[in-house]
Design a protein around this motif. Structure first.
Motif, PDB file in Angstrom:
ATOM      1  N   SER A  82     -35.453   5.637   5.285  1.00 52.08           N
ATOM      2  CA  SER A  82     -35.446   5.784   6.732  1.00 52.08           C
ATOM      3  C   SER A  82     -36.859   5.596   7.267  1.00 52.08           C
ATOM      4  N   GLU A 105     -27.664  19.405   5.625  1.00 57.62           N
ATOM      5  CA  GLU A 105     -28.050  18.038   5.274  1.00 57.62           C
ATOM      6  C   GLU A 105     -28.036  17.837   3.770  1.00 57.62           C
ATOM      7  N   ASP A 106     -27.742  16.617   3.390  1.00 53.46           N
ATOM      8  CA  ASP A 106     -27.726  16.298   1.962  1.00 53.46           C
ATOM      9  C   ASP A 106     -29.121  16.327   1.347  1.00 53.46           C
ATOM     10  N   ILE A 107     -30.091  15.695   2.066  1.00 54.79           N
ATOM     11  CA  ILE A 107     -31.404  15.543   1.441  1.00 54.79           C
ATOM     12  C   ILE A 107     -32.490  15.477   2.515  1.00 54.79           C
ATOM     13  N   ASP A 109     -36.286  14.046   2.866  1.00 54.33           N
ATOM     14  CA  ASP A 109     -37.229  13.165   2.179  1.00 54.33           C
ATOM     15  C   ASP A 109     -38.519  13.165   3.005  1.00 54.33           C
ATOM     16  N   THR A 110     -38.682  12.233   3.935  1.00 54.41           N
ATOM     17  CA  THR A 110     -39.867  12.275   4.795  1.00 54.41           C
ATOM     18  C   THR A 110     -39.795  13.434   5.795  1.00 54.41           C
ATOM     19  N   GLY A 111     -38.566  13.854   6.147  1.00 53.15           N
ATOM     20  CA  GLY A 111     -38.382  14.889   7.164  1.00 53.15           C
ATOM     21  C   GLY A 111     -38.210  14.314   8.560  1.00 53.15           C
ATOM     22  N   LEU A 112     -38.317  13.007   8.690  1.00 51.15           N
ATOM     23  CA  LEU A 112     -38.273  12.387  10.024  1.00 51.15           C
ATOM     24  C   LEU A 112     -36.893  12.539  10.675  1.00 51.15           C
ATOM     25  N   THR A 113     -35.829  12.377   9.884  1.00 52.17           N
ATOM     26  CA  THR A 113     -34.485  12.490  10.455  1.00 52.17           C
ATOM     27  C   THR A 113     -34.237  13.900  10.982  1.00 52.17           C
ATOM     28  N   LYS A 137     -36.991  16.561  -1.456  1.00 46.55           N
ATOM     29  CA  LYS A 137     -37.938  15.672  -2.153  1.00 46.55           C
ATOM     30  C   LYS A 137     -39.287  15.848  -1.476  1.00 46.55           C
ATOM     31  N   PHE A 158     -34.931   7.868  -6.279  1.00 48.93           N
ATOM     32  CA  PHE A 158     -33.794   7.586  -5.411  1.00 48.93           C
ATOM     33  C   PHE A 158     -32.522   8.045  -6.116  1.00 48.93           C
ATOM     34  N   VAL A 159     -31.764   8.920  -5.467  1.00 50.11           N
ATOM     35  CA  VAL A 159     -30.596   9.509  -6.110  1.00 50.11           C
ATOM     36  C   VAL A 159     -29.315   9.185  -5.337  1.00 50.11           C
TER      37      VAL A 159
END
Ligand code: IMP
Ligand code: MG
Length: 190
Positions: A82, A105-107, A109-113, A137, A158-159
């Motif tokens: 993303s 949320e599932d995951i 990552d960057t936290g942006l979403t 992550k 990446f999972v």
């Protein structure tokens, strides 16, 4: 390492979190959430599509009355990563004003979403607005967010599985796994 479902066995490089560990963790999270929100008007909000498997199991691990609502967002960006530009494809059905909201949320990552979602939901004046993520992550975090409930911290790989996809596949794997380069290359060609 670990087992894979028959159809995906050749595509799975490594099972990072087996099904039993996922379900035990979800039960544990459900117990904490039930205790923390007892007597409150709790709404679980999940983000389609990735969050639907986690939400389905988590809401059944919650032993207090709860509402469930869904949002769909799309992150612009090629394939799997993303870029933090988020568009709402489907908004909530219910109002959240004055209610206790837990984003499932599932995951992260960057936290942006999730940071975008917090900024979108906060002005609706919920009584509280917290985050529950199955996978964290931390290696790639750009925005620091408070995470109230966290399932597992995972390395920067990446999972797929348990709702998470690569090019819309593998959401139905009951475990969290990495893919072989061959599987990734094949899907990239399709
Ligand atoms: P963020 O905005 O970078 O935190 O990314 C969040 C979204 O990116 C998740 O909701 C997923 O849709 C996607 N994503 C991030 N990492 C992975 C992964 O390892 N597998 C599948 N999807 C991922
Ligand atoms: Mg997602």
């Amino acid at each position: 390492m670990g087992r894979a479902e028959g159809w995906a066995a050749a595509d799975v490089a490594e099972v990072l979190i087996p099904e039993e560990a996922l379900l035990a963790k979800v039960r544990d999270l459900g117990g904490h959430i039930s205790a923390d929100y007892a007597g409150k008007d709790l709404v679980l909000i999940s983000i389609l599509k990735g969050g639907f498997v986690f939400l389905a199991d988590l809401c059944r691990a919650v032993s207090i009355p709860v509402s469930v609502d869904l949002m769909a967002v799309s992150s612009y960006g090629p394939g799997s990563r993303s870029l933090g530009v988020v568009r709402i494809l489907k908004d909530l059905d219910e109002t959240i004003t004055g209610r206790e909201v837990l984003i499932v949320e599932d995951i992260i990552d960057t936290g942006l979403t999730l940071s975008y979602l917090l900024r979108n939901l906060q002005p609706r004046m919920p009584a509280s607005l917290k985050i529950c993520v199955l996978l964290d992550k931390p290696a790639r975090r750009i925005v620091d967010l408070p995470i109230a409930y966290r399932g597992f911290e995972i390395p920067d790989r990446f999972v797929v599985g348990y709702g998470l996809d690569y090019r819309q596949r593998y959401r139905n794997l009951p475990f969290i796994a990495t893919l072989t380069q061959d599987a990734i290359d094949r899907l990239n060609r399709e």
